[in-house]
Scaffold this motif. Structure first.
Motif, PDB file in Angstrom:
ATOM      1  N   LEU A 150       4.437 -16.789  -5.815  1.00  0.00           N
ATOM      2  CA  LEU A 150       5.160 -16.640  -4.530  1.00  0.00           C
ATOM      3  C   LEU A 150       5.424 -14.900  -4.086  1.00  0.00           C
ATOM      4  O   LEU A 150       4.899 -14.367  -3.117  1.00  0.00           O
ATOM      5  N   ILE A 151       5.918 -14.389  -5.304  1.00  0.00           N
ATOM      6  CA  ILE A 151       6.541 -13.164  -5.170  1.00  0.00           C
ATOM      7  C   ILE A 151       5.415 -12.008  -5.188  1.00  0.00           C
ATOM      8  O   ILE A 151       5.380 -11.128  -4.198  1.00  0.00           O
ATOM      9  N   THR A 152       4.419 -12.435  -6.072  1.00  0.00           N
ATOM     10  CA  THR A 152       3.293 -11.416  -5.964  1.00  0.00           C
ATOM     11  C   THR A 152       2.787 -11.790  -4.540  1.00  0.00           C
ATOM     12  O   THR A 152       2.085 -10.569  -4.040  1.00  0.00           O
ATOM     13  N   GLY A 153       2.425 -12.792  -4.159  1.00  0.00           N
ATOM     14  CA  GLY A 153       1.633 -13.230  -2.851  1.00  0.00           C
ATOM     15  C   GLY A 153       2.445 -12.472  -1.751  1.00  0.00           C
ATOM     16  O   GLY A 153       1.893 -11.769  -0.796  1.00  0.00           O
ATOM     17  N   MET A 154       3.829 -12.543  -1.814  1.00  0.00           N
ATOM     18  CA  MET A 154       4.533 -11.913  -0.615  1.00  0.00           C
ATOM     19  C   MET A 154       4.346 -10.203  -0.791  1.00  0.00           C
ATOM     20  O   MET A 154       4.069  -9.802   0.493  1.00  0.00           O
ATOM     21  N   PHE A 155       4.272  -9.694  -1.959  1.00  0.00           N
ATOM     22  CA  PHE A 155       3.916  -8.264  -2.088  1.00  0.00           C
ATOM     23  C   PHE A 155       2.514  -7.933  -1.449  1.00  0.00           C
ATOM     24  O   PHE A 155       2.377  -7.164  -0.441  1.00  0.00           O
ATOM     25  N   TRP A 156       1.496  -8.924  -1.748  1.00  0.00           N
ATOM     26  CA  TRP A 156       0.239  -8.495  -1.015  1.00  0.00           C
ATOM     27  C   TRP A 156       0.086  -8.730   0.336  1.00  0.00           C
ATOM     28  O   TRP A 156      -0.672  -8.277   1.252  1.00  0.00           O
ATOM     29  N   ALA A 157       1.062  -9.818   0.967  1.00  0.00           N
ATOM     30  CA  ALA A 157       0.865 -10.027   2.163  1.00  0.00           C
ATOM     31  C   ALA A 157       1.486  -8.765   3.097  1.00  0.00           C
ATOM     32  O   ALA A 157       0.948  -8.416   4.190  1.00  0.00           O
ATOM     33  N   LEU A 158       2.491  -8.238   2.509  1.00  0.00           N
ATOM     34  CA  LEU A 158       3.081  -7.036   3.134  1.00  0.00           C
ATOM     35  C   LEU A 158       2.005  -5.865   3.018  1.00  0.00           C
ATOM     36  O   LEU A 158       2.087  -5.462   4.096  1.00  0.00           O
ATOM     37  N   VAL A 159       1.203  -5.729   1.955  1.00  0.00           N
ATOM     38  CA  VAL A 159       0.397  -4.723   2.066  1.00  0.00           C
ATOM     39  C   VAL A 159      -0.975  -5.029   3.047  1.00  0.00           C
ATOM     40  O   VAL A 159      -1.119  -4.132   3.690  1.00  0.00           O
ATOM     41  N   GLY A 160      -1.294  -6.377   2.977  1.00  0.00           N
ATOM     42  CA  GLY A 160      -2.450  -6.647   3.810  1.00  0.00           C
ATOM     43  C   GLY A 160      -2.022  -6.574   5.161  1.00  0.00           C
ATOM     44  O   GLY A 160      -2.981  -5.971   6.193  1.00  0.00           O
ATOM     45  N   GLY A 161      -0.802  -6.986   5.509  1.00  0.00           N
ATOM     46  CA  GLY A 161      -0.310  -6.816   6.797  1.00  0.00           C
ATOM     47  C   GLY A 161      -0.364  -5.476   7.281  1.00  0.00           C
ATOM     48  O   GLY A 161      -0.630  -5.090   8.716  1.00  0.00           O
ATOM     49  N   MET A 162      -0.036  -4.664   6.396  1.00  0.00           N
ATOM     50  CA  MET A 162       0.341  -3.296   6.928  1.00  0.00           C
ATOM     51  C   MET A 162      -1.070  -2.713   7.184  1.00  0.00           C
ATOM     52  O   MET A 162      -1.215  -1.844   7.962  1.00  0.00           O
ATOM     53  N   LEU A 163      -1.868  -3.007   6.185  1.00  0.00           N
ATOM     54  CA  LEU A 163      -3.442  -2.630   6.501  1.00  0.00           C
ATOM     55  C   LEU A 163      -3.778  -2.840   7.989  1.00  0.00           C
ATOM     56  O   LEU A 163      -4.210  -1.669   8.543  1.00  0.00           O
ATOM     57  N   SER A 164      -3.502  -3.928   8.416  1.00  0.00           N
ATOM     58  CA  SER A 164      -4.054  -4.361   9.714  1.00  0.00           C
ATOM     59  C   SER A 164      -3.308  -3.885  10.876  1.00  0.00           C
ATOM     60  O   SER A 164      -3.766  -3.194  11.579  1.00  0.00           O
ATOM     61  N   VAL A 165      -1.822  -3.390  10.498  1.00  0.00           N
ATOM     62  CA  VAL A 165      -1.206  -2.566  11.484  1.00  0.00           C
ATOM     63  C   VAL A 165      -1.972  -1.333  11.655  1.00  0.00           C
ATOM     64  O   VAL A 165      -2.338  -0.606  12.760  1.00  0.00           O
ATOM     65  N   ILE A 166      -2.508  -0.599  10.618  1.00  0.00           N
ATOM     66  CA  ILE A 166      -3.020   0.706  10.516  1.00  0.00           C
ATOM     67  C   ILE A 166      -4.260   0.834  11.156  1.00  0.00           C
ATOM     68  O   ILE A 166      -4.551   1.713  12.227  1.00  0.00           O
ATOM     69  N   PHE A 167      -4.997  -0.291  10.882  1.00  0.00           N
ATOM     70  CA  PHE A 167      -6.438  -0.063  11.648  1.00  0.00           C
ATOM     71  C   PHE A 167      -6.235  -0.507  13.246  1.00  0.00           C
ATOM     72  O   PHE A 167      -7.128  -0.250  13.936  1.00  0.00           O
ATOM     73  N   ARG A 168      -5.128  -1.404  13.453  1.00  0.00           N
ATOM     74  CA  ARG A 168      -5.076  -1.622  14.801  1.00  0.00           C
ATOM     75  C   ARG A 168      -4.476  -0.398  15.550  1.00  0.00           C
ATOM     76  O   ARG A 168      -4.778  -0.319  16.821  1.00  0.00           O
ATOM     77  N   VAL A 169      -3.897   0.657  15.052  1.00  0.00           N
ATOM     78  CA  VAL A 169      -3.576   1.866  15.687  1.00  0.00           C
ATOM     79  C   VAL A 169      -5.037   2.355  16.119  1.00  0.00           C
ATOM     80  O   VAL A 169      -4.929   2.850  17.236  1.00  0.00           O
ATOM     81  N   GLN A 170      -5.811   2.356  15.457  1.00  0.00           N
ATOM     82  CA  GLN A 170      -7.265   3.032  15.860  1.00  0.00           C
ATOM     83  C   GLN A 170      -7.796   2.147  16.897  1.00  0.00           C
ATOM     84  O   GLN A 170      -8.371   2.826  17.895  1.00  0.00           O
ATOM     85  N   LEU A 171      -7.573   0.956  16.970  1.00  0.00           N
ATOM     86  CA  LEU A 171      -8.273   0.080  17.922  1.00  0.00           C
ATOM     87  C   LEU A 171      -7.465   0.011  19.412  1.00  0.00           C
ATOM     88  O   LEU A 171      -8.181   0.125  20.425  1.00  0.00           O
ATOM     89  N   GLY A 172      -6.212   0.385  19.166  1.00  0.00           N
ATOM     90  CA  GLY A 172      -5.357   0.313  20.511  1.00  0.00           C
ATOM     91  C   GLY A 172      -5.141   1.762  20.975  1.00  0.00           C
ATOM     92  O   GLY A 172      -5.246   1.945  22.138  1.00  0.00           O
ATOM     93  N   PHE A 173      -5.314   2.673  19.962  1.00  0.00           N
ATOM     94  CA  PHE A 173      -5.242   4.108  20.583  1.00  0.00           C
ATOM     95  C   PHE A 173      -6.309   5.076  20.057  1.00  0.00           C
ATOM     96  O   PHE A 173      -5.904   5.913  19.232  1.00  0.00           O
ATOM     97  N   PRO A 174      -7.542   4.600  20.587  1.00  0.00           N
ATOM     98  CA  PRO A 174      -8.626   5.244  19.727  1.00  0.00           C
ATOM     99  C   PRO A 174      -8.305   6.865  20.114  1.00  0.00           C
ATOM    100  O   PRO A 174      -8.110   7.383  21.083  1.00  0.00           O
ATOM    101  N   ASN A 175      -8.763   7.771  19.329  1.00  0.00           N
ATOM    102  CA  ASN A 175      -8.779   9.226  19.320  1.00  0.00           C
ATOM    103  C   ASN A 175      -7.452   9.962  19.589  1.00  0.00           C
ATOM    104  O   ASN A 175      -7.421  10.792  19.903  1.00  0.00           O
TER     105      ASN A 175
END
Ligand code: HEM
Ligand SMILES: [Cu+2]
Lengths: 614, 188
Positions: A59-84
């Motif tokens: 569970l705790i390893t999974g939560m760590f990964w969920a945090l990392v994986g979610g963070m990644l999506s926030v970063i690429f969403r920045v590019q999609l929401g505010f390109p350039n």
């Protein structure tokens, strides 16, 4: 202890043996008198063989990964929401990956690839099945532990090694894999194809191979335990639906992950030895590769033969958890227990014969496609049965709106929304238009990503007291639920319209396409919503870790007044689970509001004239 | 007093787990051989004859299954020495099998069928290689079993372990026979 196989047979029938038991190490443990003897920090928390501790590790390893994986999506969403648009902080953190504060295309592809890999495999497979199969199987069937606690421990440590390898790949000079979570060749097969096709892809393959071993070891154990170590009276038809779901999930994994391994083996040979299983006539940087006679579509067949069962490996445990939480909190028997089991089985079987619906546009023979359309649409039948039964279960119930219950209800909503778009996609004619658009992204995030997360949240809120002997904070739980529920629809609902308008997925930027300019504002909105949802998850993490140490202490071993066996163990459950005899089961787990009793635990003998179940 | 150990009346959980493991290995090889069939159906396929040494290997591994069975039988009857001898022979036959595989691959290279050539050859190398890896794994466990037998006194409780070993060994044997027949039928 080093090798479990040497040891004398584990005695599967514990009855008659009161405080002593022989576990698979052949030692006699005396549970009546003292908690495990030679437990030190290492054997208790790190190389633990106690299924409950292994569940927490997953569970705790999974939560760590969920945090990392979610963070990644926030970063690429920045590019999609505010390109350039430049965000200098991105350059500060990521250096060459975000020159001038703008995410580079290579970085973008690395982010979406790792986001998908991490969430699908490391969070929603290992984190979800690993946690709840380990925690609930022995506790709910009345066993002291798994059939082989040692293999169980290995399963976690293989997952841990897979995690280390995947995490390390981010720090390679050329970055992690960037070829998409499905790792299609030729991108994944040719080292020079993209920055992440080199060492990043090697790490990805090693990580996935370790992950597959972990799932197989875990699955072997789950199935063996459920079929061999049930306590007296716990017939298959008295098992909680959680156990049915976890059992069928394990069977799916056992039969489908080896196929992915096969695909990966061929891929590894293409990458290292120069075979041509998937490669044919490839030109790169102006020169031709020697590979001749391969077939990239072959990989897609192998991948999706795993890939489709995999999505059910993700969702079935959530089905089980939700069924249990709904019945307990509605204070009503689950509606259609047998239909629930049969529909689980039907879904599992159909899962193996629909893989080509991911390949309708690969030049599949239209006749073959029509067969896959038919089989795919067939899945709607057992799925609809389940939804109907969940609704009928809560219908006119005496509902207790605990956070777990809200997430369970939210799960049903999400599963319906996402399931309906699946029916669109399952039609090959419609799929020609919709394939590889945001419609698909919306579909699988709602039906798999969000739904499975909701099932997992329901499970964590519900079984947290069993894991830590304390309760989580309800107010934070309610805020977490409502923000996530509303926010998830805000993220993914608009994506359906974008997909219908033809916006393709996996595009770094839409600058060059006039026709998609109109979605600029919508993309911005989605990105903001994604950030909001991400922050709501931090609330959950805070609640979780705070409650481990400072949550309200349990005073009653059965806080939800539930019928299943795990709530008959002491609040602080030792290794071996029950201090004395194993419990005996007399009735099915769903005797809620029966004959004037609000709940009747499975261990209560039948009364005169009463029949044992459903 | 009876001279044989009676079998446990319930199916041992570890044996059950091994059968599940075998199911997943079957899926792995089913995937690889289906990939072979799908790829072959597309043409551009170089035909060749499997080197004769693979016939020899097939015989070797069948004999090793027989000696493995002999090991189990001897163990059940407490015939300690016979058991050690039988297991040693099985181990040696396993090693001979691996050498045979290596010779087979060399023979293929001599015929001009290279691992990085046409997929018809690559499949044979890779599939037989993955099978050989399963043999290596089995031999490692067999060796540790043999060492335990030689270095410690006879312990009847180890029967389960011997039986697990034999189930696995018979499985990789049957698996090879399947692969061998598959190649014989399909190469052309
Ligand atoms: C914070 C919530 C999430 C957001 C904002 C989000 C956003 C996205 C977006 C925009 C894409 C498409 C990227 C592109 O096509 O360029 C994507 C892909 C993907 N996401 Fe998520 N996602 C979220 C949560 C999840 C969850 C819970 C899962 C778990 C199943 C998941 C699994 C995937 C997968 C498998 C892909 C496909 C990756 C690919 O095809 O390259 N996501 N996500
Ligand atoms: Cu699918």
């Amino acid at each position: 202890m080093s090798d479990p196989v040497i040891n004398p047979p584990l005695n599967p029938v514990y009855t008659g043996d009161t405080t002593h038991r022989q576990d698979s190490t052949g030692e006699i443990h005396d549970h009546g008198h003292h908690e495990h003897h030679k437990d030190n920090f290492i054997t208790k928390y790190i190389f633990s063989q106690d299924h409950k501790m292994i569940a927490k590790q997953f569970l705790i390893t999974g939560m760590f990964w969920a945090l990392v994986g979610g963070m990644l999506s926030v970063i690429f969403r920045v590019q999609l929401g505010f390109p350039n648009q430049a965000f200098p902080i991105l350059e500060t953190i990521f250096g060459k990956w975000a020159p001038g504060g703008i995410i580079s295309p290579d970085f973008y592809y690395m982010l979406i690839t790792m986001h998908g890999t991490i969430l699908v495999f490391f969070v929603l497979t290992a984190g979800l099945s690993g946690t709840f199969a380990n925690l609930l199987i022995p506790l709910q069937i009345g066993a002291r532990d798994m059939a082989s606690p040692f293999l169980n421990m290995l399963s976690y440590w293989f997952f841990f090694m897979a995690s280390v390898v995947m995490l390390a790949s981010f720090f390679l000079p050329q970055g992690a894999s960037d070829v998409g979570w499905t790792a299609y060749p030729p991108l994944s097969a040719v080292h020079e194809a993209s920055p992440g096709s080199g060492a990043g892809m090697d790490f990805w393959l090693i990580g996935m191979a370790l992950f597959i071993f972990s799932s197989l070891l875990g699955g072997l154990n789950y199935i063996t335990t459920v079929l061999n170590l049930r306590t007296k009276g716990m017939s298959m038809s008295k098992m909680p639906l959680t156990i049915w779901a976890l059992l069928i999930t394990a069977v799916l994994g056992l039969l489908s992950f080896p196929v992915l391994l096969g695909a990966a083996i061929l891929l590894i040979f293409d990458r290292t030895i120069g075979t041509s299983f998937y490669l044919d006539n490839i030109f790169i940087n102006g020169h031709a590769l020697p590979n001749d006679g391969g077939n990239a579509i072959l990989y897609q067949h192998l991948f999706w033969f795993l890939g489709h069962p995999e999505v059910y490996i993700v969702i079935l445990p959530a089905f089980g958890l939700v069924s249990e939480v709904l019945a307990t909190n509605a204070r009503k028997p689950i509606f259609g227990y047998r239909a629930m089991i049969l529909s689980l089985l039907a879904i599992a079987i159909i899962a193996f014969v629909v893989w080509a619906h991911h390949m309708f546009v690969t030049g599949l023979n239209p006749f073959v496609a029509s067969v896959f359309v038919f089989l795919t649409l067939l899945v709607a039948v057992p799925s609809a049965i389940k939804v109907f039964n969940w609704i009928a279960t809560v219908w006119q119930g005496n509902i207790k709106f605990a956070p777990a219950m809200l997430f369970a209800i939210g799960f049903v909503s999400m599963f319906i929304s996402g399931g309906l778009t699946g029916i669109f996609l399952g039609n090959s004619a419609l799929d020609i238009e919709l394939h590889d658009t945001y419609f698909v992204v919306a579909h699988f995030h709602i039906v798999m990503g969000i739904s499975a997360f909701f099932g997992m949240f329901a499970g964590v809120y519900h079984w947290f007291p069993k894991m830590y002997g304390r309760l989580m904070n309800n107010t934070l739980g309610y805020i977490h639920f409502w923000v996530t529920m509303v926010g998830a629809y805000m993220i993914f609902w608009p994506m359906h319209y974008m997909g219908l308008a033809g916006v393709p997925r996996r595009y770094y930027s839409f600058d060059a396409f006039q026709s998609f300019n109109m979605f600029g504002g919508l993309n911005e909105f989605i990105t903001m919503a994604a950030m909001l949802v991400f922050f709501a998850q931090l609330l959950f993490l805070i609640n979780f870790f705070y409650s481990i140490f400072y949550g309200r202490k349990l005073t009653n071993e059965n806080p939800w007044q539930s019928n299943t066996l795990e709530w008959t163990t002491p609040i602080k459950t030792g290794h071996g689970n029950w201090p004395g005899d194993l419990p005996t089961v007399y009735r099915w787990p769903y005797d809620y509001s029966k004959n004037g009793d609000e709940y009747i635990p499975q261990t209560t003998p039948l009364r005169e004239g009463e029949t044992g179940g459903h | 007093m009876s001279t044989t150990i009676t079998n446990h009346n319930r199916f041992h959980p570890l044996k059950f787990a091994l059968w599940l493991g075998i199911a997943s290995m079957i899926m792995l090889f089913a995937a690889l051989t289906s990939a072979y069939i799908i790829r072959k159906a597309q043409g551009n396929w170089v035909d060749f004859r499997m080197p004769a040494i693979f016939w020899f290997d097939t015989v070797v591994i069948i004999i090793s299954s027989i000696t493995m069975q002999w090991t189990v039988r001897a163990f059940r009857r407490f015939q300690v020495n016979a058991c050690k001898i039988a297991l040693t022979i099985t181990l040696l036959l396993g090693i001979i099998f691996l050498i045979g595989q290596y010779r087979g691959w060399s023979a293929m290279e001599e015929m001009g069928i290279y691992i990085n050539g046409n997929p018809s050859g690559s499949f044979v190398y890779v599939i037989s290689g993955v099978h050989a890896a399963h043999i290596v794994g089995g031999l490692v466990i067999m060796l540790s079993l043999l060492l335990k037998m030689v270095t410690s006194t006879f312990n009847p409780n180890r029967l389960v372990r011997v039986e697990l070993m034999s189930t696995y060994w018979h499985f990789v044997d049957v698996l090879w026979i399947y692969l061998f027949i598959f190649f014989q039928i399909n190469i052309f």
